[in-house]
Design a protein around this motif. Structure first.
Motif, PDB file in Angstrom:
ATOM      1  N   LEU A  37       6.994  -2.898  -1.034  1.00 35.53           N
ATOM      2  CA  LEU A  37       6.096  -3.647  -0.168  1.00 35.53           C
ATOM      3  C   LEU A  37       4.667  -3.377  -0.591  1.00 35.53           C
ATOM      4  CD1 LEU A  37       5.593  -5.198   2.617  1.00 35.53           C
ATOM      5  CD2 LEU A  37       5.407  -2.901   3.615  1.00 35.53           C
ATOM      6  N   ASN A  38       3.884  -4.420  -0.824  1.00 39.54           N
ATOM      7  CA  ASN A  38       2.460  -4.255  -1.103  1.00 39.54           C
ATOM      8  C   ASN A  38       1.699  -4.359   0.217  1.00 39.54           C
ATOM      9  OD1 ASN A  38       2.929  -4.034  -3.850  1.00 39.54           O
ATOM     10  ND2 ASN A  38       2.624  -6.214  -4.236  1.00 39.54           N
ATOM     11  N   CYS A  39       1.161  -3.233   0.679  1.00 38.04           N
ATOM     12  CA  CYS A  39       0.539  -3.185   1.993  1.00 38.04           C
ATOM     13  C   CYS A  39      -0.941  -2.855   1.868  1.00 38.04           C
ATOM     14  CB  CYS A  39       1.233  -2.138   2.870  1.00 38.04           C
ATOM     15  SG  CYS A  39       0.827  -2.271   4.621  1.00 38.04           S
ATOM     16  N   GLY A  40      -1.790  -3.742   2.380  1.00 38.70           N
ATOM     17  CA  GLY A  40      -3.228  -3.518   2.339  1.00 38.70           C
ATOM     18  C   GLY A  40      -3.657  -2.557   3.440  1.00 38.70           C
ATOM     19  N   VAL A  41      -4.447  -1.564   3.067  1.00 37.82           N
ATOM     20  CA  VAL A  41      -4.938  -0.557   4.010  1.00 37.82           C
ATOM     21  C   VAL A  41      -6.433  -0.348   3.771  1.00 37.82           C
ATOM     22  CG1 VAL A  41      -2.726   0.647   4.293  1.00 37.82           C
ATOM     23  CG2 VAL A  41      -4.251   1.285   2.404  1.00 37.82           C
ATOM     24  N   THR A  42      -7.043   0.485   4.601  1.00 34.77           N
ATOM     25  CA  THR A  42      -8.439   0.820   4.396  1.00 34.77           C
ATOM     26  C   THR A  42      -8.601   1.703   3.160  1.00 34.77           C
ATOM     27  OG1 THR A  42     -10.402   1.789   5.446  1.00 34.77           O
ATOM     28  CG2 THR A  42      -8.299   2.862   5.870  1.00 34.77           C
ATOM     29  N   THR A  43      -9.811   1.827   2.677  1.00 32.76           N
ATOM     30  CA  THR A  43     -10.061   2.667   1.505  1.00 32.76           C
ATOM     31  C   THR A  43      -9.943   4.148   1.834  1.00 32.76           C
ATOM     32  OG1 THR A  43     -12.432   2.531   1.979  1.00 32.76           O
ATOM     33  CG2 THR A  43     -11.547   1.002   0.332  1.00 32.76           C
ATOM     34  N   GLY A  44      -9.918   4.474   3.095  1.00 30.69           N
ATOM     35  CA  GLY A  44      -9.746   5.867   3.502  1.00 30.69           C
ATOM     36  C   GLY A  44     -10.362   6.150   4.855  1.00 30.69           C
ATOM     37  N   LEU A  45      -9.519   6.291   5.880  1.00 32.94           N
ATOM     38  CA  LEU A  45      -9.959   6.666   7.218  1.00 32.94           C
ATOM     39  C   LEU A  45      -8.924   7.643   7.751  1.00 32.94           C
ATOM     40  CD1 LEU A  45     -11.999   6.271   9.539  1.00 32.94           C
ATOM     41  CD2 LEU A  45     -10.533   4.418  10.383  1.00 32.94           C
ATOM     42  N   VAL A  46      -9.288   8.924   7.771  1.00 35.41           N
ATOM     43  CA  VAL A  46      -8.352   9.971   8.154  1.00 35.41           C
ATOM     44  C   VAL A  46      -7.735   9.660   9.516  1.00 35.41           C
ATOM     45  CG1 VAL A  46      -8.147  12.413   8.760  1.00 35.41           C
ATOM     46  CG2 VAL A  46      -9.517  11.724   6.791  1.00 35.41           C
ATOM     47  N   GLY A  47      -6.425   9.817   9.594  1.00 29.66           N
ATOM     48  CA  GLY A  47      -5.700   9.540  10.824  1.00 29.66           C
ATOM     49  C   GLY A  47      -5.097   8.154  10.838  1.00 29.66           C
ATOM     50  N   PHE A  48      -5.743   7.209  10.172  1.00 35.62           N
ATOM     51  CA  PHE A  48      -5.246   5.833  10.132  1.00 35.62           C
ATOM     52  C   PHE A  48      -4.652   5.491   8.771  1.00 35.62           C
ATOM     53  CE2 PHE A  48      -7.878   5.754  13.867  1.00 35.62           C
ATOM     54  CZ  PHE A  48      -7.195   4.910  14.726  1.00 35.62           C
ATOM     55  N   GLY A  63       1.932   4.353   8.780  1.00 32.85           N
ATOM     56  CA  GLY A  63       3.246   4.417   9.414  1.00 32.85           C
ATOM     57  C   GLY A  63       3.842   3.044   9.675  1.00 32.85           C
ATOM     58  N   VAL A  64       2.989   2.069   9.991  1.00 25.39           N
ATOM     59  CA  VAL A  64       3.473   0.699  10.205  1.00 25.39           C
ATOM     60  C   VAL A  64       3.968   0.113   8.887  1.00 25.39           C
ATOM     61  CG1 VAL A  64       2.839  -1.633  10.924  1.00 25.39           C
ATOM     62  CG2 VAL A  64       1.965   0.335  12.196  1.00 25.39           C
ATOM     63  N   CYS A  65       3.221   0.330   7.809  1.00 32.34           N
ATOM     64  CA  CYS A  65       3.653  -0.147   6.486  1.00 32.34           C
ATOM     65  C   CYS A  65       5.008   0.460   6.112  1.00 32.34           C
ATOM     66  CB  CYS A  65       2.628   0.232   5.418  1.00 32.34           C
ATOM     67  SG  CYS A  65       0.974  -0.439   5.619  1.00 32.34           S
ATOM     68  N   ARG A  66       5.140   1.756   6.313  1.00 32.84           N
ATOM     69  CA  ARG A  66       6.388   2.441   5.941  1.00 32.84           C
ATOM     70  C   ARG A  66       7.560   1.955   6.802  1.00 32.84           C
ATOM     71  NH1 ARG A  66       5.362   6.060   2.126  1.00 32.84           N
ATOM     72  NH2 ARG A  66       3.405   7.259   2.097  1.00 32.84           N
ATOM     73  N   ALA A  67       7.292   1.656   8.057  1.00 31.11           N
ATOM     74  CA  ALA A  67       8.352   1.153   8.931  1.00 31.11           C
ATOM     75  C   ALA A  67       8.868  -0.193   8.431  1.00 31.11           C
ATOM     76  CB  ALA A  67       7.836   1.036  10.361  1.00 31.11           C
ATOM     77  N   VAL A  68       7.956  -1.076   8.003  1.00 22.85           N
ATOM     78  CA  VAL A  68       8.366  -2.386   7.477  1.00 22.85           C
ATOM     79  C   VAL A  68       9.165  -2.206   6.189  1.00 22.85           C
ATOM     80  CG1 VAL A  68       7.547  -4.585   6.541  1.00 22.85           C
ATOM     81  CG2 VAL A  68       6.447  -3.610   8.573  1.00 22.85           C
ATOM     82  N   ALA A  69       8.713  -1.318   5.307  1.00 17.35           N
ATOM     83  CA  ALA A  69       9.438  -1.066   4.060  1.00 17.35           C
ATOM     84  C   ALA A  69      10.837  -0.539   4.343  1.00 17.35           C
ATOM     85  CB  ALA A  69       8.661  -0.074   3.192  1.00 17.35           C
ATOM     86  N   ALA A  70      10.957   0.356   5.313  1.00 18.89           N
ATOM     87  CA  ALA A  70      12.261   0.909   5.671  1.00 18.89           C
ATOM     88  C   ALA A  70      13.172  -0.176   6.225  1.00 18.89           C
ATOM     89  CB  ALA A  70      12.089   2.034   6.684  1.00 18.89           C
ATOM     90  N   ALA A  71      12.618  -1.050   7.075  1.00 22.29           N
ATOM     91  CA  ALA A  71      13.410  -2.125   7.669  1.00 22.29           C
ATOM     92  C   ALA A  71      13.927  -3.088   6.611  1.00 22.29           C
ATOM     93  CB  ALA A  71      12.569  -2.883   8.699  1.00 22.29           C
ATOM     94  N   VAL A  72      13.067  -3.439   5.654  1.00 24.64           N
ATOM     95  CA  VAL A  72      13.397  -4.474   4.666  1.00 24.64           C
ATOM     96  C   VAL A  72      14.129  -3.915   3.457  1.00 24.64           C
ATOM     97  CG1 VAL A  72      12.398  -6.163   3.077  1.00 24.64           C
ATOM     98  CG2 VAL A  72      11.482  -5.937   5.395  1.00 24.64           C
TER      99      VAL A  72
END
Length: 342
Positions: A37-48, A63-72
């Protein structure tokens, strides 16, 4: 600024239109064929969303990106994290460079309708705030007349700031920045008196300072910032997968399904029919999405339910120390609410 924003919107809309014409294969099929899964995230924000010392991405949005990857894909680690700025995030999504965006992004009318994106839900209810050094002596944002303000370009924050100062008959000098790291550097160097962004982002940034207690978040919250993951318009099945993966994390917390008990609860049908449908021991919800029966079970196992993800990444026991507040379950006085799994 208005002309720049207009031209930027035209560019994103044009790219989205071109991508829609060119895309003959569904996003789900592309992700499966690619194996990640190619998931766009921030360049770096600790905690997020930020890489740790070993280069492993961690955080609430991660965690949301990883959940989608796990589901698919059946693998929470089958994710390519693509860092994006406030300026590049929408182009990356519209062009197909990323399959979804999970990057502290505010759901607005124009982003949904004009830029042709589909916000699949809200994973954090936020609002824009202000951070200043205690040495500045300010106790309210209404005392910031004439201040220099670090502001991320290409964001709703930029527009909210202008509205707030104009409404309060104050002036300010903007110090444009593109990333949180740049904002932090400029703010600590004294290039700006104030840093403004989502209150959660300010708390996360302050937690990384050598002396967080030397900086305060002013009491004013000047906007509504419903943050959530988004996908491109036009691929409804992919939108449903990302939407219901997020809903699965939220529902799991409400239903008492955790990373500790999910193995037992998912082994066979139990007394709660909705838990059974969620975990695939009853019904055909996975089949409706084009996935197998255990898609939601894997999504929850990837990092825990919504409450677990919140607590370990940004909760009160972390340096960021965010209370649940509006992000508590509806049964606990918050706004968090997942539609029924039936």
């Amino acid at each position: 600024m208005k002309k720049s924003a207009f031209l930027g919107a035209l560019t994103v809309a044009s790219i989205a239109a071109s991508a829609a014409v060119a895309q003959d294969v569904s996003t789900l099929d592309q992700v499966k064929e690619r194996g990640k899964l190619n998931c766009g995230v921030t360049t770096g924000l600790v905690g997020f969303a930020a890489p740790d010392a070993n280069g492993q991405w961690k955080g609430f949005d991660v965690g949301v990106c990883r959940a989608v990857a796990a589901a698919v894909l059946g693998d929470a680690n089958a994710v390519e994290f693509v860092p994006t700025t406030g300026k590049t995030r929408f182009t990356a999504l519209a062009s197909g460079e990323i399959d979804m965006l999970a990057r502290n992004t505010t759901w607005t009318f124009s982003r949904d309708v004009d830029l042709k994106f589909e916000f699949v839900g809200i994973n954090y209810y936020d609002g824009q705030g202000f951070m200043v050094s205690k040495d500045l002596g300010a106790s309210s944002a209404k005392e910031l007349d004439g201040a220099t303000v670090c502001i991320q370009t290409g964001t709703t924050t930029e527009l909210n700031l202008a509205d707030f100062f104009r409404a309060n008959d104050m002036s300010y000098e903007p110090v444009p920045i593109e990333t949180n790291a740049e904002a932090q550097q400029q703010y600590l160097a004294g290039a700006c008196d104030v840093y403004t962004t989502d209150a959660s982002g300010l708390a996360a940034t302050r937690a990384t300072f050598e002396d967080p207690s030397a900086h305060i978040l002013l009491p004013e919250i000047i906007s509504k910032e419903p943050l959530g993951p988004l996908v491109r318009h036009g691929d409804n099945n992919w939108g449903d997968i990302v939407r219901w993966t997020l809903n699965a994390l939220i529902a799991a917390e409400e239903l008492g399904v955790t990373s500790a008990n999910i193995g037992e609860l998912g082994a066979s049908a139990g007394a709660n029919p909705e838990v059974n449908r969620l975990l695939g021991t009853e019904g055909t919800l996975g089949e409706m999405l084009g996935l197998d029966a255990e898609w939601a079970k894997r999504a929850i196992m990837a990092g825990g339910n919504y409450g677990e993800l919140f607590a370990k990444n940004i909760g009160e026991e972390t340096p960021i120390a965010l209370a649940r507040g509006l992000n508590a379950q509806w049964t606990e006085g918050g706004l968090l609410y997942a539609p029924p799994f039936r």
